[in-house]
Design an enzyme around this catalytic site. Structure first.
Site, PDB file in Angstrom:
ATOM      1  N   LYS A 137       7.278  -4.667  -3.633  1.00 34.18           N
ATOM      2  CA  LYS A 137       8.520  -4.687  -3.953  1.00 34.18           C
ATOM      3  C   LYS A 137       9.818  -4.676  -2.916  1.00 34.18           C
ATOM      4  CE  LYS A 137       9.519  -1.762  -7.471  1.00 34.18           C
ATOM      5  NZ  LYS A 137       9.442  -0.446  -8.175  1.00 34.18           N
ATOM      6  N   ARG A 188      -3.315   1.782 -11.210  1.00 34.55           N
ATOM      7  CA  ARG A 188      -2.871   2.338  -9.840  1.00 34.55           C
ATOM      8  C   ARG A 188      -2.678   3.478  -9.869  1.00 34.55           C
ATOM      9  NH1 ARG A 188       0.891   0.351  -5.803  1.00 34.55           N
ATOM     10  NH2 ARG A 188       2.754   1.477  -5.811  1.00 34.55           N
ATOM     11  N   HIS A 244      -0.944  -0.383 -15.780  1.00 30.00           N
ATOM     12  CA  HIS A 244      -0.383   0.339 -14.501  1.00 30.00           C
ATOM     13  C   HIS A 244      -1.160   1.713 -14.205  1.00 30.00           C
ATOM     14  CE1 HIS A 244       2.655   0.500 -11.359  1.00 30.00           C
ATOM     15  NE2 HIS A 244       2.887   1.821 -11.548  1.00 30.00           N
ATOM     16  N   TYR A 293       2.056  12.554  -7.895  1.00 26.52           N
ATOM     17  CA  TYR A 293       0.656  12.607  -8.146  1.00 26.52           C
ATOM     18  C   TYR A 293      -0.141  13.753  -7.879  1.00 26.52           C
ATOM     19  CZ  TYR A 293       0.825   7.337  -8.335  1.00 26.52           C
ATOM     20  OH  TYR A 293       1.465   6.291  -8.523  1.00 26.52           O
ATOM     21  N   ARG A 353       0.150  -3.463  -8.015  1.00 22.51           N
ATOM     22  CA  ARG A 353       1.065  -3.409  -9.081  1.00 22.51           C
ATOM     23  C   ARG A 353       0.542  -4.892  -9.668  1.00 22.51           C
ATOM     24  NH1 ARG A 353       4.750  -2.123  -4.897  1.00 22.51           N
ATOM     25  NH2 ARG A 353       5.533   0.041  -5.272  1.00 22.51           N
ATOM     26  N   HIS A 411       4.743   2.913  -1.322  1.00 21.40           N
ATOM     27  CA  HIS A 411       6.106   3.781  -1.644  1.00 21.40           C
ATOM     28  C   HIS A 411       7.242   3.764  -0.593  1.00 21.40           C
ATOM     29  CE1 HIS A 411       3.832   5.797  -5.138  1.00 21.40           C
ATOM     30  NE2 HIS A 411       4.096   4.396  -5.520  1.00 21.40           N
TER      31      HIS A 411
END
Length: 397
Positions: free
Chosen positions: A184, A255, A252, A287, A160, A278
């Site tokens: 994150k 990614r 982004h 995806y 990211r 994730h």
């Protein structure tokens, strides 16, 4: 306590709770701004006390957000942006309720979410496109070398923008080609780095490789990394210079491209989940939807029970058929829009060359009037043809 004290205590409790959840500074700052904007709006409308806000006030603000102009592009705020703002305010009121600042949570039983497309606005690059984008960044200047290293690293490990900003030299193991990524919600993960990206890193850092706890990509303040917004601006600048007119892509998207290309080449979805960081595998599963068209094409091409007429319809095939129909119908002076109709067929899920030939034969044979008798087709097929070609189904019956 008065309205000012209640609001101030609410802000402090909300910020404290977010820190406890280990949210990033950027995420906390955005949430607090959303709450302050909401309180300011209510104050302008005569309600400055957070304890006196009711459901109708929230609905009014929600409708206001949906009509508010977007500063970054034409039109109004995107629905996902509006829902993000409302989510921040909802969490704020949940905090107030848990700490007994309010007796009733106005968000309780309030349904504001609206159905919207699950398709991402950001699209991944193809392998050719990402290669062209990266090669377009010239490395004969220190800035160019830095920028090429940033985007090579993003594509290598699916990073990211904020993770690039937070990256430090001590996080990278150049011998093992691995690095620690500060993700994150305060979570760290170990990810591999491609050989190409490592070489660019070594070339870019030079003697700075030995410096510990220093940003790999320092900003104006040497002790802090480049801002994520600045990296986004760099991306848009290089995209324009590359000459590629791509819609729905952003920094982004690099990614997204990493994940998509790994899955295309047979990587396990669990491994991709770990690479991207994730927390929920459902995020990674999205995806796989990007692979559907490719899987169908490969299946029809290689399955022994399939035939070449069942090959998927691609853009080149459509153009060839379009030209053929133009030539045929022009001789009969028939008014038609084959290109438009073929584009409608392109949107039909699972259309094959065999099916396309069958539909074209029926439709253009009937519309052009060069068949003495109309084809005998079922009511169901007539409905399908009418929807695709936007005509009355009776002309096929």
């Amino acid at each position: 306590m008065n309205a000012f004290e209640a609001n101030q205590i609410g802000y402090e409790l909300y910020e404290k709770e977010q820190r406890a959840n280990r949210y990033s500074k950027r995420y906390m700052k955005r949430n607090l701004k959303n709450v302050r904007d909401f309180i300011d709006y209510q104050s302008e409308h005569g309600k400055s006390d957070v304890r006196k806000i009711r459901k109708k006030d929230i609905i009014q603000y929600y409708n206001y957000l949906k009509s508010r102009p977007n500063k970054k592009r034409e039109g109004t705020l995107a629905l996902v942006t509006v829902e993000g703002i409302i989510s921040s305010i909802s969490c704020f009121y949940s905090t107030l309720y848990r700490n007994m600042i309010i007796r009733e949570n106005p968000f309780h039983t309030l349904q504001l979410r609206q159905p919207h497309s699950r398709d991402w606005k950001r699209k991944p690059f193809t392998k050719v496109e990402i290669e062209k984008f990266l090669e377009s960044i010239e490395t004969d200047t220190p800035k160019g070398l830095r920028d090429r290293t940033i985007f090579e690293l993003m594509y290598s490990s699916g990073l990211r923008l904020c993770e690039i900003s937070n990256l430090k030299t001590s996080d990278i193991d150049f011998n093992q080609r691995e690095m620690i990524v500060r993700g994150k919600f305060g979570t760290d993960r170990m990810v591999p780095v491609s050989e190409v990206a490592i070489k660019f890193l070594q070339l870019y850092l030079g003697k700075r490789i030995e410096e510990q706890d220093r940003p790999v990509f320092p900003g104006e303040v040497q002790t802090q990394g480049l801002r994520a917004e600045y990296i986004g601006c760099l991306f848009r600048s290089y995209l324009r210079k590359s000459g590629m007119q791509l819609e729905c892509v952003s920094a982004h998207s690099i990614r997204h491209s990493t994940a998509t290309h790994l899955l295309d080449n047979g990587a396990s979805i669990r491994h991709v989940q770990e690479l991207l960081g994730h927390r929920n595998i459902k995020t990674t599963v999205r995806y796989t939807h990007l692979q559907t068209e490719g899987v169908a094409r490969i299946y029809r091409k290689y399955h022994p029970r399939e035939h070449e007429l069942f090959d998927s319809v691609d853009e080149k095939y459509l153009n060839d058929v379009d030209c053929l129909i133009n030539q045929k119908l022009a001789r009969r002076k028939v008014k038609h829009e084959p290109a438009q109709n073929l584009r409608r067929l392109r949107m039909t899920a699972g259309i094959t060359r065999y099916k396309l030939a069958e539909l074209i034969g029926v439709v253009y044979g009937t519309l052009a009037g060069y068949e003495n008798e109309k084809c005998s087709i079922t009511e169901e097929k007539a409905d399908q043809l009418a929807r695709i070609f936007n005509v009355d189904k009776q002309m096929f019956l």
